[in-house]
Design a protein around this motif. Structure first.
Motif, short mmCIF file in Angstrom:
data_model
loop_
_atom_site.label_atom_id
_atom_site.label_comp_id
_atom_site.label_asym_id
_atom_site.label_seq_id
_atom_site.Cartn_x
_atom_site.Cartn_y
_atom_site.Cartn_z
N ILE A 1 4.45 2.19 2.20
CA ILE A 1 5.16 3.15 1.57
C ILE A 1 4.75 4.60 1.38
CG2 ILE A 1 6.48 3.71 -0.77
CD1 ILE A 1 6.78 0.25 -0.89
N PHE A 2 5.59 5.33 1.48
CA PHE A 2 4.92 6.83 1.50
C PHE A 2 5.63 7.60 0.20
CE2 PHE A 2 3.66 11.03 2.49
CZ PHE A 2 2.30 11.00 3.27
N LEU A 3 4.83 7.91 -0.51
CA LEU A 3 5.41 8.61 -1.95
C LEU A 3 5.63 10.28 -1.54
CD1 LEU A 3 6.68 7.76 -4.58
CD2 LEU A 3 4.17 7.95 -5.38
N THR B 1 10.26 3.56 -6.95
CA THR B 1 9.27 2.91 -6.40
C THR B 1 9.55 1.41 -6.34
OG1 THR B 1 7.94 4.62 -6.85
CG2 THR B 1 6.67 2.52 -6.14
N ALA B 2 9.87 0.71 -7.63
CA ALA B 2 10.07 -0.63 -7.90
C ALA B 2 11.17 -1.09 -6.88
CB ALA B 2 10.64 -0.63 -9.51
N ARG B 3 12.03 -0.22 -6.73
CA ARG B 3 13.40 -0.65 -5.95
C ARG B 3 12.66 -0.94 -4.26
NH1 ARG B 3 16.27 3.69 -7.82
NH2 ARG B 3 16.39 4.82 -5.77
N ALA B 4 11.81 -0.17 -4.17
CA ALA B 4 11.15 -0.26 -2.80
C ALA B 4 10.43 -1.68 -2.65
CB ALA B 4 10.19 0.84 -2.24
N LEU B 5 9.51 -1.79 -3.78
CA LEU B 5 8.77 -3.02 -3.90
C LEU B 5 9.37 -4.16 -3.96
CD1 LEU B 5 6.42 -0.97 -4.45
CD2 LEU B 5 5.59 -2.08 -6.24
N MET C 1 9.19 12.51 7.86
CA MET C 1 9.31 12.28 9.06
C MET C 1 8.22 11.32 9.87
SD MET C 1 11.52 15.67 10.19
CE MET C 1 12.44 16.64 9.03
N TYR C 2 6.99 12.11 9.49
CA TYR C 2 5.90 11.17 10.12
C TYR C 2 5.70 9.79 9.58
CZ TYR C 2 4.20 16.20 10.56
OH TYR C 2 4.01 17.46 10.96
N ALA C 3 6.09 9.52 8.24
CA ALA C 3 5.86 8.36 7.79
C ALA C 3 6.94 7.50 8.59
CB ALA C 3 6.14 8.11 6.14
N MET C 4 8.07 7.88 8.72
CA MET C 4 9.03 7.02 9.25
C MET C 4 8.52 6.71 10.63
SD MET C 4 12.73 8.24 7.60
CE MET C 4 12.79 9.60 7.85
N LYS C 5 7.96 7.67 11.42
CA LYS C 5 7.65 7.45 12.74
C LYS C 5 6.72 6.12 12.81
CE LYS C 5 7.37 8.07 17.38
NZ LYS C 5 8.45 7.81 18.26
N TYR C 6 5.85 6.01 11.67
CA TYR C 6 4.71 5.04 11.85
C TYR C 6 5.18 3.68 11.12
CZ TYR C 6 1.71 8.65 13.58
OH TYR C 6 1.00 9.24 14.41
N GLY C 7 6.47 3.57 10.78
CA GLY C 7 7.12 2.48 10.20
C GLY C 7 6.61 2.34 8.73
N THR C 8 6.46 3.56 8.17
CA THR C 8 6.14 3.59 6.61
C THR C 8 7.48 4.27 5.88
OG1 THR C 8 3.82 3.69 7.30
CG2 THR C 8 4.49 4.48 5.04
N VAL D 1 0.86 -1.27 0.00
CA VAL D 1 0.03 0.02 0.04
C VAL D 1 0.69 1.27 0.12
CG1 VAL D 1 -1.71 1.22 1.17
CG2 VAL D 1 -1.52 -1.25 1.33
N VAL D 2 0.87 1.93 -0.96
CA VAL D 2 1.47 3.16 -1.18
C VAL D 2 0.50 4.55 -0.97
CG1 VAL D 2 2.86 4.74 -2.72
CG2 VAL D 2 3.21 2.03 -2.76
N GLY D 3 1.02 5.19 0.10
CA GLY D 3 0.23 6.31 0.59
C GLY D 3 0.80 7.80 0.09
#
Length: 461
Positions: free
Chosen positions: A374-376, A437-441, A389-396, A299-301
């Motif tokens: 993942i957060f884009l 994005t493909a590297r992340a996936l 920074m918000y995303a990383m705090k939530y493990g995203t 899920v990419v947000g």
């Protein structure tokens, strides 16, 4: 130490962007260190509707500005050891929007925010609050520094005050016709290229850059970028001339508001030691947008303004290729009509895996941070960026364009070395965005590696 903050938006009172987050969090932090902090903010209609208990501290005052006597009042709200002082003049601030409407900016914004700046300074005097530091933010408070230099120069009340001006986004400069100087009570002689003139207009932002004792930006890289023609928005020469007092300081986040262990907005709380609640948030996020979210599909947000500056035009160009990677995409935001229309059409085309809400909703925003994998953030430029920074705090895990604060706060993940906290791309183009994005996936498909990356992301914040 006495510190006066001047800002045009401050959470939780009024917000359109990241300025409000910083202007809300930093005073609370300084107050916690023992500083006597007062924050000055216009009393917008949006504040009036919140039902706050406001204490009248100045019931009737007036100041002369451009040949007019302008009445106002000041109200206080105290929370977290910080006093927020609201400048109340309904003619200027009792309006639907902070800066304008969908049709554009309010035509009297120059007068509105010059008045706010001047009234804030007068309120300091009336309350006998003689600050050690006056900290202004963005163009809306920049004229305070012009008043301090050219109207209050030599005034013993402000003699000990040192001044700091923070640029949150150089692209917004506050440009007005020459005549505004007379209307706001500043010397017409300031209309020259060495002061406030800028290509035939008055540039309010220049006042902060020119007259403050020190100037900061919201990330180290952005402080360097804005001294170049590419990112300097026509002010790179002026900024280079002030390089000796120009500093980049990465924004921070108040984790009392952004912590999945305590966040009241998300369906289930979780911690780095127990991420089971994140799975619940992921499932509820899918339900929120009417989408299935199988565990093997990332899920990419995105929580963003739908604007070219935020790289949404790049997302539109890349959208079919992104969806071809087998992900679920969820976007929350408002912005440019052309981008909104494109995304609405794309949602119909990819209705099983593309969720979209043209709105801003605090609860949904927090759920996207918590429930996404993942957060884009594909910004064309980004002075700092708080969403990564918000995303990383939530493990995203963030996928970002390497610019400004995104470059400073995200390190490319190296699976062999086991280092890094996200993925980056350099060129503001569709192809590099899809490749990153493909590297992340590719890592997402390896559960052990992904868990390790999530752990590294949480460590970096």
């Amino acid at each position: 130490m006495k510190v006066a903050f001047l800002a045009s938006e401050v959470i939780p009172y009024a917000k359109t962007g990241g300025l409000a987050d910083v202007a809300g969090a930093l005073p609370r932090f300084l107050a916690g260190l023992g500083a006597d902090v007062k924050v000055f903010l216009p009393l917008y209609r949006a504040v009036r509707t919140k039902g706050l208990v406001l204490e009248p501290v100045i019931e009737a005052a007036s100041l002369e500005m451009g040949g007019r006597s302008l009445d106002y009042a000041v109200h206080a709200h105290r929370a977290d050891r910080v006093t927020v002082l609201f400048i109340d003049r309904p003619e200027f601030f009792d309006r639907d929007g902070l800066y304008g409407t969908a049709a554009g900016d309010y035509p009297d914004n120059g007068e509105r925010f010059a008045f706010f700046s001047r009234a804030a300074l007068e309120t300091m005097r009336a309350l006998d609050f003689s600050p050690d530091i006056i900290h202004g933010h963005d163009w809306q408070s920049a004229l305070a520094f012009a008043y301090l230099r050219h109207v209050y120069g030599g005034d013993p009340f402000f003699a000990r005050a040192r001044t700091l001006f923070t640029i949150h986004n150089l692209a917004y400069q506050g440009l007005f016709e020459q005549e505004v100087l007379a209307r706001v009570g500043l010397p017409p002689a300031l209309f020259n290229m060495n002061d406030l003139e800028y290509f035939g207009q008055v540039n309010a932002l220049k006042a902060g850059i020119l007259y403050a004792d020190a100037v900061t930006t919201v990330s180290p890289r952005y402080s360097r970028e804005i001294q170049t023609p590419e990112f300097g928005c026509g002010l790179d020469g002026l900024l280079r001339s002030r390089a000796g007092v120009l500093h980049g300081i990465l924004n921070g986040v108040d984790y009392r508001d952004w912590d999945p262990a305590t966040d009241r907005h998300i369906p289930r709380n979780f911690t780095p030691a127990d991420l089971s609640g994140k799975k619940v948030c992921r499932e509820m996020l899918g339900l929120e947008f009417g989408l299935a979210a199988p565990e093997d599909r990332p899920v990419v947000g995105m929580v963003t303004r739908l604007a070219g500056q935020k790289g949404l035009d790049i997302v539109c160009e890349a959208l079919d290729d992104l969806m071809g990677l087998g992900l679920t995409l969820i976007i929350l935001g408002t912005g440019e009509q052309k981008i909104q229309d494109f995304l609405l059409a794309a949602r119909k085309k990819h209705s099983d895996r593309f969720g979209l809400k043209i709105a801003f909703d605090e609860r949904i925003a927090h759920t996207i941070y918590a429930g996404s994998d993942i957060f884009l953030i594909p910004s064309r430029y980004e002075p700092c960026g708080l969403t990564q920074m918000y995303a990383m705090k939530y493990g995203t895990i963030p996928v970002v364009r390497a610019t400004g604060g995104l470059e400073d706060s995200v390190q490319e993940y190296d699976p062999r070395a086991g280092e890094g906290n996200g993925f980056k791309f350099l060129e503001a183009e569709a192809g590099p965005l899809v490749e990153a994005t493909a590297r992340a996936l590719a890592v997402f498909k390896k559960p052990g590696s992904w868990r390790k990356l999530v752990g590294l992301s949480l460590i970096h914040i």
